[in-house]
Design an enzyme around this catalytic site. Sequence first.
Site, PDB file in Angstrom:
ATOM      1  N   HIS A 147       0.934   2.211   4.392  1.00 14.12           N
ATOM      2  CA  HIS A 147      -0.123   3.229   4.521  1.00 14.12           C
ATOM      3  C   HIS A 147      -0.048   3.877   5.907  1.00 14.12           C
ATOM      4  O   HIS A 147       0.470   3.280   6.842  1.00 14.12           O
ATOM      5  CB  HIS A 147      -1.469   2.520   4.335  1.00 14.12           C
ATOM      6  CG  HIS A 147      -2.629   3.412   4.041  1.00 14.12           C
ATOM      7  ND1 HIS A 147      -3.311   4.083   5.022  1.00 14.12           N
ATOM      8  CD2 HIS A 147      -3.228   3.740   2.877  1.00 14.12           C
ATOM      9  CE1 HIS A 147      -4.295   4.795   4.476  1.00 14.12           C
ATOM     10  NE2 HIS A 147      -4.260   4.598   3.167  1.00 14.12           N
TER      11      HIS A 147
ATOM     12  N   ASP B 107       0.840  -1.188   0.000  1.00 17.03           N
ATOM     13  CA  ASP B 107       0.000   0.000   0.000  1.00 17.03           C
ATOM     14  C   ASP B 107       0.884   1.250   0.000  1.00 17.03           C
ATOM     15  O   ASP B 107       1.726   1.415   0.897  1.00 17.03           O
ATOM     16  CB  ASP B 107      -0.896  -0.021   1.255  1.00 17.03           C
ATOM     17  CG  ASP B 107      -2.135   0.817   1.085  1.00 17.03           C
ATOM     18  OD1 ASP B 107      -2.116   1.757   0.269  1.00 17.03           O
ATOM     19  OD2 ASP B 107      -3.138   0.529   1.768  1.00 17.03           O
ATOM     20  N   ASP B 108       0.705   2.085  -0.998  1.00 14.70           N
ATOM     21  CA  ASP B 108       1.413   3.381  -1.052  1.00 14.70           C
ATOM     22  C   ASP B 108       2.937   3.255  -1.164  1.00 14.70           C
ATOM     23  O   ASP B 108       3.659   4.178  -0.750  1.00 14.70           O
ATOM     24  CB  ASP B 108       1.098   4.250   0.179  1.00 14.70           C
ATOM     25  CG  ASP B 108      -0.362   4.655   0.273  1.00 14.70           C
ATOM     26  OD1 ASP B 108      -1.107   4.455  -0.702  1.00 14.70           O
ATOM     27  OD2 ASP B 108      -0.760   5.185   1.334  1.00 14.70           O
TER      28      ASP B 108
ATOM     29  N   ASP C 286      -0.168  -0.028  -5.029  1.00 16.99           N
ATOM     30  CA  ASP C 286      -1.428   0.464  -5.603  1.00 16.99           C
ATOM     31  C   ASP C 286      -1.356   1.884  -6.137  1.00 16.99           C
ATOM     32  O   ASP C 286      -2.200   2.294  -6.932  1.00 16.99           O
ATOM     33  CB  ASP C 286      -2.573   0.339  -4.574  1.00 16.99           C
ATOM     34  CG  ASP C 286      -2.339   1.167  -3.312  1.00 16.99           C
ATOM     35  OD1 ASP C 286      -1.181   1.548  -3.030  1.00 16.99           O
ATOM     36  OD2 ASP C 286      -3.323   1.430  -2.596  1.00 16.99           O
ATOM     37  N   ASN C 287      -0.384   2.643  -5.676  1.00 18.50           N
ATOM     38  CA  ASN C 287      -0.201   4.030  -6.156  1.00 18.50           C
ATOM     39  C   ASN C 287       1.090   4.543  -5.543  1.00 18.50           C
ATOM     40  O   ASN C 287       1.730   3.840  -4.767  1.00 18.50           O
ATOM     41  CB  ASN C 287      -1.385   4.937  -5.777  1.00 18.50           C
ATOM     42  CG  ASN C 287      -1.876   4.759  -4.364  1.00 18.50           C
ATOM     43  OD1 ASN C 287      -2.999   4.327  -4.152  1.00 18.50           O
ATOM     44  ND2 ASN C 287      -1.050   5.033  -3.370  1.00 18.50           N
TER      45      ASN C 287
ATOM     46  N   LYS D  12      -6.109  -5.620   3.044  1.00 15.69           N
ATOM     47  CA  LYS D  12      -7.006  -4.490   2.765  1.00 15.69           C
ATOM     48  C   LYS D  12      -7.775  -4.707   1.470  1.00 15.69           C
ATOM     49  O   LYS D  12      -7.185  -4.901   0.422  1.00 15.69           O
ATOM     50  CB  LYS D  12      -6.165  -3.204   2.689  1.00 15.69           C
ATOM     51  CG  LYS D  12      -6.897  -2.004   2.110  1.00 15.69           C
ATOM     52  CD  LYS D  12      -6.045  -0.758   2.222  1.00 15.69           C
ATOM     53  CE  LYS D  12      -6.473   0.303   1.218  1.00 15.69           C
ATOM     54  NZ  LYS D  12      -5.629   1.495   1.284  1.00 15.69           N
TER      55      LYS D  12
ATOM     56  N   CYS E 169      -6.030   4.435  -4.567  1.00 15.89           N
ATOM     57  CA  CYS E 169      -6.165   3.080  -4.056  1.00 15.89           C
ATOM     58  C   CYS E 169      -7.238   2.204  -4.687  1.00 15.89           C
ATOM     59  O   CYS E 169      -6.944   1.236  -5.398  1.00 15.89           O
ATOM     60  CB  CYS E 169      -6.405   3.223  -2.564  1.00 15.89           C
ATOM     61  SG  CYS E 169      -6.783   1.724  -1.740  1.00 15.89           S
TER      62      CYS E 169
ATOM     63  N   LYS F  49       1.185  10.231  -4.599  1.00 15.46           N
ATOM     64  CA  LYS F  49      -0.191   9.720  -4.649  1.00 15.46           C
ATOM     65  C   LYS F  49      -1.221  10.829  -4.908  1.00 15.46           C
ATOM     66  O   LYS F  49      -0.980  11.969  -4.527  1.00 15.46           O
ATOM     67  CB  LYS F  49      -0.473   9.045  -3.305  1.00 15.46           C
ATOM     68  CG  LYS F  49      -1.858   8.487  -3.066  1.00 15.46           C
ATOM     69  CD  LYS F  49      -1.830   7.709  -1.758  1.00 15.46           C
ATOM     70  CE  LYS F  49      -3.202   7.469  -1.186  1.00 15.46           C
ATOM     71  NZ  LYS F  49      -3.125   6.743   0.087  1.00 15.46           N
TER      72      LYS F  49
ATOM     73  N   ARG G 235      -6.910  -1.026  -7.191  1.00 18.10           N
ATOM     74  CA  ARG G 235      -7.243  -2.387  -6.735  1.00 18.10           C
ATOM     75  C   ARG G 235      -8.305  -3.017  -7.641  1.00 18.10           C
ATOM     76  O   ARG G 235      -8.244  -4.211  -7.951  1.00 18.10           O
ATOM     77  CB  ARG G 235      -7.720  -2.353  -5.276  1.00 18.10           C
ATOM     78  CG  ARG G 235      -6.564  -2.198  -4.324  1.00 18.10           C
ATOM     79  CD  ARG G 235      -6.963  -1.700  -2.946  1.00 18.10           C
ATOM     80  NE  ARG G 235      -5.800  -1.056  -2.371  1.00 18.10           N
ATOM     81  CZ  ARG G 235      -4.978  -1.613  -1.481  1.00 18.10           C
ATOM     82  NH1 ARG G 235      -5.246  -2.800  -0.989  1.00 18.10           N
ATOM     83  NH2 ARG G 235      -3.902  -0.971  -1.066  1.00 18.10           N
TER      84      ARG G 235
ATOM     85  N   HIS H 105     -10.979  -2.641   0.477  1.00 22.85           N
ATOM     86  CA  HIS H 105     -11.315  -1.278   0.021  1.00 22.85           C
ATOM     87  C   HIS H 105     -12.097  -1.262  -1.289  1.00 22.85           C
ATOM     88  O   HIS H 105     -11.945  -0.353  -2.106  1.00 22.85           O
ATOM     89  CB  HIS H 105     -10.041  -0.417  -0.102  1.00 22.85           C
ATOM     90  CG  HIS H 105     -10.316   1.054   0.048  1.00 22.85           C
ATOM     91  ND1 HIS H 105      -9.450   2.039  -0.397  1.00 22.85           N
ATOM     92  CD2 HIS H 105     -11.372   1.715   0.589  1.00 22.85           C
ATOM     93  CE1 HIS H 105      -9.969   3.229  -0.138  1.00 22.85           C
ATOM     94  NE2 HIS H 105     -11.127   3.055   0.464  1.00 22.85           N
TER      95      HIS H 105
HETATM   96  O1  LIG Z   1      -8.630  11.736   1.483  1.00 28.04           O
HETATM   97  N1  LIG Z   1      -8.858  10.738   2.202  1.00 28.04           N
HETATM   98  O2  LIG Z   1      -9.652  10.729   3.125  1.00 28.04           O
HETATM   99  C1  LIG Z   1      -8.144   9.592   1.941  1.00 28.04           C
HETATM  100  C2  LIG Z   1      -7.230   9.583   0.952  1.00 28.04           C
HETATM  101  C3  LIG Z   1      -6.510   8.465   0.714  1.00 28.04           C
HETATM  102  C4  LIG Z   1      -6.709   7.359   1.471  1.00 28.04           C
HETATM  103  O3  LIG Z   1      -5.969   6.278   1.294  1.00 28.04           O
HETATM  104  S1  LIG Z   1      -6.239   5.290   0.168  1.00 28.04           S
HETATM  105  O4  LIG Z   1      -5.264   4.272   0.446  1.00 28.04           O
HETATM  106  O5  LIG Z   1      -7.585   4.827   0.247  1.00 28.04           O
HETATM  107  O6  LIG Z   1      -6.004   5.937  -1.093  1.00 28.04           O
HETATM  108  C5  LIG Z   1      -7.629   7.366   2.455  1.00 28.04           C
HETATM  109  C6  LIG Z   1      -8.359   8.480   2.697  1.00 28.04           C
END
Ligand SMILES: O=[N+]([O-])c1ccc(OS(=O)(=O)O)cc1
Length: 569
Positions: A209, A18-19, A315-316, A118, A56, A370, A60, A120
């Site tokens: 993350h 993640d990230d 993922d990014n 995760k 994200c 990101k 995914r 999501h």
């Molecule tokens: O802006 N948000 O609230 C936000 C952005 C990215 C995020 O993480 S992600 O891994 O879902 O992209 C979660 C919340």
Amino acid sequence: QEGTGAGKRPNFVLLLIDDAAYSDLGAYGGEARTPNIDRLAAQGAVFTQYHSSPLCSPSRAMLLTGVDNHRTGFATIPETLPVEQQGRPGYRMRFEPGVETVATRLKAAGYRSYMTGKWHLGHGPGELPDALGFDRSFVLDASGADNWEQKPYMPYYTSADWFEDGKPATLPKDFYSSEFLVDQMIRYLEKDRARREPFLAYIAFQAVHIPVQAPREFTANYDGVYDGGWGQMREARWRRAQERGLIPQGAPLAPVHEKLRSWESLDAEERALYARSMQVHAGMLEAMDHHIGRLVDYLKAQGQFENTVFLITSDNGPEPSNPVAQAGFRTWMSRNGYTHELGNLGEKGSMCFIGPEWANATASPGNLFKFHSSEGGMRVPLIAAGPGIAPGRRLVGTSFVTDVTPTIYDYAGIDRARWNGPVPMSGRSLKPALSGAVPRVYAADEPVGMEVGGNAALFKGDYKLTKISLPWGDAKWRLYNLATDPGEVQDLSEKEPERYRAMLADYAAYEQEAGVLRLPDDFNPHKQVKINAIKKQLHHYRFVLGGAAIVLASLLLMWLRRRILRAGA
Ligand SMILES: O=[N+]([O-])c1ccc(OS(=O)(=O)O)cc1
């Protein structure tokens, strides 16, 4: 069983970080010790121009289907979904009818599929992995959660909801995310050890993350490593990327955005906190790699390793947010048992993050991070290793997150006629490049579009047309040659006006075909999150609020009645 090709069909281990930024892993020139991933990279292929989407859930959804994000139903992430897009086709934040996951298709071909980590990609019944082809799953529905305790990491969430096979699940009292996710996967594999079907094991790590957290012994391995600051580290990674042949010699480094602070502008206390935060980030990567090593050992002990295709990606690009700087976050933090202090940074009860400057540096040589359609937001690692994959190769042709699922189908020997469900894939199998038959799988004149939340790009051969949203971008279309300019330094739109116009037309066609809904140039996802969070909280507390409203209304009525009666008397 469908399309069983000749020979023994391989297992697949799909590891999603993640990230993780482009140059975060050891194999890509990062400081973190990732020997298990690096070994797989040496035994297999390293992609130098692989692109995820900048966010994200869209990534995914594309990863698991091969279908463009707008077609999957996850055009963006639910957290930042603007009101005017809510409920529109492609923006419903659940898989659209006819979109098939890799697990569904593999099941039809006689595979078993397992997932931990995760998700999501939805919440309720029918939206979790058990309903989308996975035989066993232990997942978090949200964008993230704490790595040490079962609790949320931001005010958008009121709880951290985990599910086993679609039913609410509780995490062990003492866990660390990467360790638990690998353990749980090994438990599933072990349980089915006697079964003869090949399998897909998908682990979607919480690393790296927010909250960035790691066991102290891993963080301690980086004492002093980041004391020189983000400017130094960014240049060092850029040099290593050249030495390793990930980017051409002399390819320029992206300019530093004016909103990013210099390391020198920080006081000693801030520097100590930020250096340690980056240590935790490296420690979190190392801890994840350590547990990946345990999975590899398990597969070796079972005699399965040689017949397993490993795919490792992100993922990014890296996360730039500084949650602690947001209004009200410190209050939320203390209510939820978090501190942001040097003493226990990354450990239980710590809210740790790397912030925009380190994020930008981890994406070196790319621009930004990101959320953005810059290379810093979209160019991420992809490592592939396993049977039939030539060792030690660098694959420089641009490739995409949508290519992973068709690549799996190709290695699984599924009949090409059966690759597409009702909603066709846009990705390509990377197998011809991985076997060494061709250098790249997309033709030089073939356009590939990408859009998330107004950040847009059109790839064609080595060229990329891109538009980055405000406030980090200026929402103007620019043209770059990624083969020579991974930092997106030299805008070619005036030098090559014909190519620029042709690619703008390609993007317009993509936008139409994919069903992209346009957003105003100044759309701010971070403001939208706050609005959506309030709506979500109202929904969460609707019964309490509804009850309170009924009580208030009753009291008011009683009071009115008494007044009327008194007036009449
Ligand atoms: O802006 N948000 O609230 C936000 C952005 C990215 C995020 O993480 S992600 O891994 O879902 O992209 C979660 C919340």
